[in-house]
Enzyme design. Structure first.
Site, PDB file in Angstrom:
ATOM      1  N   GLY A 137     -12.921   7.199  12.672  1.00  0.00           N
ATOM      2  CA  GLY A 137     -14.148   6.466  12.969  1.00  0.00           C
ATOM      3  C   GLY A 137     -13.981   5.448  14.076  1.00  0.00           C
ATOM      4  O   GLY A 137     -14.859   5.277  14.930  1.00  0.00           O
ATOM      5  N   HIS A 145     -12.309   3.823  -1.394  1.00  0.00           N
ATOM      6  CA  HIS A 145     -12.240   3.067  -0.134  1.00  0.00           C
ATOM      7  C   HIS A 145     -12.972   1.724  -0.249  1.00  0.00           C
ATOM      8  O   HIS A 145     -13.445   1.174   0.744  1.00  0.00           O
ATOM      9  CB  HIS A 145     -12.828   3.881   1.038  1.00  0.00           C
ATOM     10  CG  HIS A 145     -12.054   5.107   1.359  1.00  0.00           C
ATOM     11  ND1 HIS A 145     -12.636   6.350   1.496  1.00  0.00           N
ATOM     12  CD2 HIS A 145     -10.726   5.300   1.565  1.00  0.00           C
ATOM     13  CE1 HIS A 145     -11.716   7.253   1.761  1.00  0.00           C
ATOM     14  NE2 HIS A 145     -10.544   6.646   1.811  1.00  0.00           N
ATOM     15  N   ASN A 204       0.867  -1.176   0.000  1.00  0.00           N
ATOM     16  CA  ASN A 204       0.000   0.000   0.000  1.00  0.00           C
ATOM     17  C   ASN A 204       0.905   1.228   0.000  1.00  0.00           C
ATOM     18  O   ASN A 204       1.587   1.499   0.985  1.00  0.00           O
ATOM     19  CB  ASN A 204      -0.905  -0.009   1.238  1.00  0.00           C
ATOM     20  CG  ASN A 204      -1.971   1.071   1.201  1.00  0.00           C
ATOM     21  OD1 ASN A 204      -1.883   2.025   0.434  1.00  0.00           O
ATOM     22  ND2 ASN A 204      -2.967   0.929   2.047  1.00  0.00           N
ATOM     23  N   GLU A 246      -7.735  -3.276   5.290  1.00  0.00           N
ATOM     24  CA  GLU A 246      -7.549  -3.239   3.846  1.00  0.00           C
ATOM     25  C   GLU A 246      -6.453  -4.206   3.406  1.00  0.00           C
ATOM     26  O   GLU A 246      -6.572  -4.848   2.360  1.00  0.00           O
ATOM     27  CB  GLU A 246      -7.237  -1.810   3.410  1.00  0.00           C
ATOM     28  CG  GLU A 246      -8.411  -0.866   3.566  1.00  0.00           C
ATOM     29  CD  GLU A 246      -8.033   0.598   3.456  1.00  0.00           C
ATOM     30  OE1 GLU A 246      -8.526   1.263   2.539  1.00  0.00           O
ATOM     31  OE2 GLU A 246      -7.250   1.074   4.305  1.00  0.00           O
ATOM     32  N   ARG A 291      -8.254  17.562   2.574  1.00  0.00           N
ATOM     33  CA  ARG A 291      -9.082  17.763   1.381  1.00  0.00           C
ATOM     34  C   ARG A 291     -10.426  18.379   1.765  1.00  0.00           C
ATOM     35  O   ARG A 291     -11.003  18.041   2.794  1.00  0.00           O
ATOM     36  CB  ARG A 291      -9.312  16.426   0.663  1.00  0.00           C
ATOM     37  CG  ARG A 291      -8.113  15.932  -0.118  1.00  0.00           C
ATOM     38  CD  ARG A 291      -8.326  14.532  -0.651  1.00  0.00           C
ATOM     39  NE  ARG A 291      -7.690  13.533   0.198  1.00  0.00           N
ATOM     40  CZ  ARG A 291      -7.855  12.222   0.057  1.00  0.00           C
ATOM     41  NH1 ARG A 291      -8.661  11.743  -0.878  1.00  0.00           N
ATOM     42  NH2 ARG A 291      -7.229  11.385   0.870  1.00  0.00           N
ATOM     43  N   ARG A 322      -2.411  -2.336  -3.666  1.00  0.00           N
ATOM     44  CA  ARG A 322      -3.556  -1.435  -3.654  1.00  0.00           C
ATOM     45  C   ARG A 322      -3.395  -0.405  -4.767  1.00  0.00           C
ATOM     46  O   ARG A 322      -2.363   0.251  -4.879  1.00  0.00           O
ATOM     47  CB  ARG A 322      -3.659  -0.719  -2.308  1.00  0.00           C
ATOM     48  CG  ARG A 322      -4.839   0.245  -2.243  1.00  0.00           C
ATOM     49  CD  ARG A 322      -4.753   1.164  -1.050  1.00  0.00           C
ATOM     50  NE  ARG A 322      -5.853   2.115  -1.024  1.00  0.00           N
ATOM     51  CZ  ARG A 322      -5.806   3.297  -0.418  1.00  0.00           C
ATOM     52  NH1 ARG A 322      -4.704   3.655   0.211  1.00  0.00           N
ATOM     53  NH2 ARG A 322      -6.839   4.102  -0.437  1.00  0.00           N
ATOM     54  N   ASN A 334     -11.514   5.467  16.417  1.00  0.00           N
ATOM     55  CA  ASN A 334     -10.799   5.907  17.611  1.00  0.00           C
ATOM     56  C   ASN A 334     -11.296   7.192  18.254  1.00  0.00           C
ATOM     57  O   ASN A 334     -10.823   7.540  19.345  1.00  0.00           O
ATOM     58  CB  ASN A 334      -9.307   6.088  17.269  1.00  0.00           C
ATOM     59  CG  ASN A 334      -8.666   4.803  16.788  1.00  0.00           C
ATOM     60  OD1 ASN A 334      -8.838   3.759  17.408  1.00  0.00           O
ATOM     61  ND2 ASN A 334      -7.954   4.868  15.682  1.00  0.00           N
ATOM     62  N   LEU A 380     -13.765   6.973   8.050  1.00  0.00           N
ATOM     63  CA  LEU A 380     -13.345   8.301   8.477  1.00  0.00           C
ATOM     64  C   LEU A 380     -11.884   8.265   8.902  1.00  0.00           C
ATOM     65  O   LEU A 380     -11.544   7.863  10.015  1.00  0.00           O
ATOM     66  CB  LEU A 380     -14.216   8.789   9.642  1.00  0.00           C
ATOM     67  CG  LEU A 380     -15.731   8.739   9.421  1.00  0.00           C
ATOM     68  CD1 LEU A 380     -16.466   9.227  10.664  1.00  0.00           C
ATOM     69  CD2 LEU A 380     -16.130   9.544   8.192  1.00  0.00           C
ATOM     70  N   GLY A 381     -11.020   8.641   7.985  1.00  0.00           N
ATOM     71  CA  GLY A 381      -9.601   8.738   8.261  1.00  0.00           C
ATOM     72  C   GLY A 381      -9.095  10.049   7.687  1.00  0.00           C
ATOM     73  O   GLY A 381      -9.847  11.008   7.546  1.00  0.00           O
TER      74      GLY A 381
END
Length: 395
Positions: free
Chosen positions: A332, A184, A9, A381, A243, A96, A334, A211-212
């Site tokens: 999301g 994602h 990745n 992932e 972003r 990936r 944590n 959500l990262g």
């Protein structure tokens, strides 16, 4: 005989790998991973064992003048790979790839023709695709005797209905592959497969929230993607780490025509200086933001939860209702504050959070009376890439 599957990745400043063993040709177990972060100027090698414990963490020398930093970073990674595959030969490498365009609805073996087709999608994912493809070329040159499998973030969304794929433009644009793709997908694929194990059943109408630093939503109907918040590129939808997410397109025109900004300057603003970092004026690190009491930071965090909830409510239209929400990825999984804020905005839909369960991190977050299931599930992932890679390598 045990075989190994390596997953790769790659981002703009890192190469992250994970190694899996398959003893019976089917079941996979993670045995460790290695990554190089801080590229190009401050490379740092980190190695973890099967339990996730860091066994190596050291700075690397910067690449020699004229040498590509990503290629130089492969040297310590290949040394590690040679050691850990001594007793379990490498069977395949899974990569990936962020954008598969309209062409790839499933993972595919990589050859020169596939690479050429994927290069055409670089303008649609300029932050990710060039690094993904450069890494594939580098690994193919170093490990030429095993299959290399490209696994796409877009593939999971290929089955969406036309209305969730198109833009309100003349049909000729859709024919030129200007359409809503969604991203994602490897994460959402994992969530769709794992949610029934965690919840005890598969909720029919689910919105998964990845959500990262990158953030998106996916409407899952019976475990299949039917709509997403991201579109042609990974810039659309929710505000993210740096972003902006969705904007009035007229704003972009205004910045160019009235503010005199160049397209490159606008792109830099939208990709690198918006989102949590841009709005807060502080950071895209949620830990840093939570430690601040600055009013602008507080407003930013409230805005973020509001936009996530707004997006979830919109995707309920695609599902015909809402049975469950799954929070995943770094924020999301944590950040209880974001989950609480989102649940508060969704209370009118019957979402009731259990505060103690939320503080503990779940996985079950909802109260017994909640009409909407709320869950926190760690995504994987790399595990999803390994699973797809093993299946393709055996064909």
């Amino acid at each position: 005989m045990s075989q190994s599957i390596l997953t790769v990745n790659v981002g703009s400043s890192s190469i992250k790998t994970a190694l899996f063993h398959s003893d019976d040709g089917n079941a996979l177990r993670r045995i460790g991973g290695a990554s190089v972060t801080g590229l190009p100027d401050r490379p740092q090698l980190t190695v973890k064992d099967a339990a996730g414990t860091v066994t190596t963490d050291r700075a690397l020398a910067p690449p020699a003048a004229g040498r590509d930093a990503q290629d130089a970073a492969l040297d310590p990674l290949m040394d590690w790979l040679d050691r850990v595959t001594a007793d379990a030969p490498l069977a395949a490498i899974g990569h990936r790839v962020v954008h598969g365009g309209p062409d790839f609805a499933e993972p595919v073996r990589v050859d020169d023709q596939v690479l050429d087709r994927l290069a055409a999608f670089v303008p649609l994912a300029p932050l990710h695709q060039p690094h993904n493809l450069a890494a594939i070329r580098a690994f193919r040159a170093r490990v030429a005797d095993v299959p290399h499998i490209a696994c796409f973030d877009t593939a999971f969304h290929q089955g969406k209905p036309w209305r969730a794929k198109t833009f309100p433009l003349p049909p000729a644009y859709f024919a030129r592959n200007i359409r809503r793709y969604g991203f994602h997908g490897l994460s959402y694929d994992y969530i769709a497969r794992t949610l029934p194990e965690v919840a005890g059943h598969l909720p029919r109408r689910t919105v998964a929230a990845h959500l990262g630093n990158g953030a998106s939503l996916c409407a899952l109907l019976d475990g299949r993607s039917v709509a997403t918040s991201m579109g042609l590129t990974a810039l659309d939808g929710l505000p993210m780490g740096t972003r902006t997410g969705a904007l009035d397109p007229g704003l972009v025109l205004y910045l160019i025509q009235e503010e005199g900004m160049s397209p490159d300057a606008v792109a830099d603003l939208l990709y690198h200086h918006g989102g949590l970092k841009g709005m807060s004026g502080l950071s895209n690190d949620m830990t840093v933001l939570r430690a601040s009491d600055d009013p602008q930071v507080v407003r930013t965090l409230d805005y973020y939860a509001y936009r996530v909830a707004q997006g979830i409510a919109a995707l309920a239209v695609d599902l015909g209702g809402l049975d469950a929400v799954v929070f995943t990825a770094g924020i999301g999984q944590n950040d209880p504050g974001v989950r609480a804020g989102v649940a508060r905005h969704l209370a009118w839909m019957g979402a009731e959070l259990d505060d103690a369960a939320n503080a503990a991190g779940g996985p079950c977050l909802h109260s017994p009376d909640s009409r909407v299931g709320l869950w926190a599930i760690a995504t994987d992932e790399a595990g999803m890439i390994a699973r797809h890679t093993l299946a393709q390598a055996r064909r």
